[in-house]
Design a protein around this motif. Sequence first.
Motif, PDB file in Angstrom:
ATOM      1  N   UNK A  72      -0.294  30.228  -6.112  1.00  8.66           N
ATOM      2  CA  UNK A  72       0.254  28.909  -5.629  1.00  8.66           C
ATOM      3  C   UNK A  72       0.194  27.999  -6.936  1.00  8.66           C
ATOM      4  N   UNK A  73       1.597  27.608  -7.414  1.00  8.87           N
ATOM      5  CA  UNK A  73       1.758  26.859  -8.639  1.00  8.87           C
ATOM      6  C   UNK A  73       2.218  25.409  -8.142  1.00  8.87           C
ATOM      7  N   UNK A  74       1.619  24.478  -8.849  1.00  6.11           N
ATOM      8  CA  UNK A  74       2.181  23.171  -8.869  1.00  6.11           C
ATOM      9  C   UNK A  74       2.940  22.744 -10.113  1.00  6.11           C
ATOM     10  N   UNK A  75       3.999  22.097  -9.872  1.00  2.00           N
ATOM     11  CA  UNK A  75       4.978  22.161 -10.806  1.00  2.00           C
ATOM     12  C   UNK A  75       5.050  20.742 -11.036  1.00  2.00           C
ATOM     13  N   UNK A  76       5.289  20.447 -12.602  1.00  2.00           N
ATOM     14  CA  UNK A  76       5.680  18.879 -13.057  1.00  2.00           C
ATOM     15  C   UNK A  76       7.040  18.971 -13.245  1.00  2.00           C
ATOM     16  N   UNK A  77       7.276  17.754 -13.644  1.00  2.00           N
ATOM     17  CA  UNK A  77       8.861  17.304 -13.928  1.00  2.00           C
ATOM     18  C   UNK A  77       9.457  18.189 -15.084  1.00  2.00           C
TER      19      UNK A  77
END
Lengths: 139, 139
Positions: free
Chosen positions: A51-56
């Motif tokens: 699971x990846x959390x993405x930034x702007x």
Amino acid sequence: MVTATQLDGSPVGFTATSLASLAAVPPLATFNMARIASAWPAIEQTDRVIIHLLGVRNREVAEKLSGPHAERFVGDHWTLGPHGLPLVNDVTAWMVGRIVERVAVASNAIIAVEIEQGALGEPDDALIYHERRYTRPEP
Amino acid sequence: MVTATQLDGSPVGFTATSLASLAAVPPLATFNMARIASAWPAIEQTDRVIIHLLGVRNREVAEKLSGPHAERFVGDHWTLGPHGLPLVNDVTAWMVGRIVERVAVASNAIIAVEIEQGALGEPDDALIYHERRYTRPEP
């Protein structure tokens, strides 16, 4: 963004808009998906996902990984991570989740995972998928 | 914001940060909670809940309903809705959810609901609960 590996070893990934925390101790999370999704056969048989959390700053890769299936993993925006799972580069955080529950509800599934390992990347404003486009929270 | 009624008829409500869509047809959604939460006994025994979607104008009531338990329903910010469930006033949308699955995972629970009815209120920017405070999405 959730990635997994199919039985033939090829990578799959999809935008999980339904990622939600379930518990802190042990660290548990859930996400939902349709069992007609192209990634479902991989999710149905695999033990683990990333699971990846993405930034702007990840908006471009987010759009690529939610675009045409055949092109999602064409490029150098990912590497092989733990357990041979596809790991997207330069995300704000990633977690290996071991699948602990798959609950079928109608033609869908709820997946619960226990977070086993992970890492933080450089911080960034969160990339939010809202009304079918990527945005960011306002301060 | 999820509300329900306890066996003694008294209202309970809590901020479900984990609300997620599960399917469109039939309309299904999920939320997660700790089974030590004060609202769990109500959620464990009730057939239905009301799920409220909040707008920026609902920030004050959102803070009240996530504040001290004894004060959450003191005031005229709610009425009795369908099935006698607590219905918060002037939200952007509300839905009656019939509980179709309760899945225990460690000391937590995943709740799946089928949306049976609901209504839209006046539109507003979405109120987002991010890093333990309420915010809104940036255009």
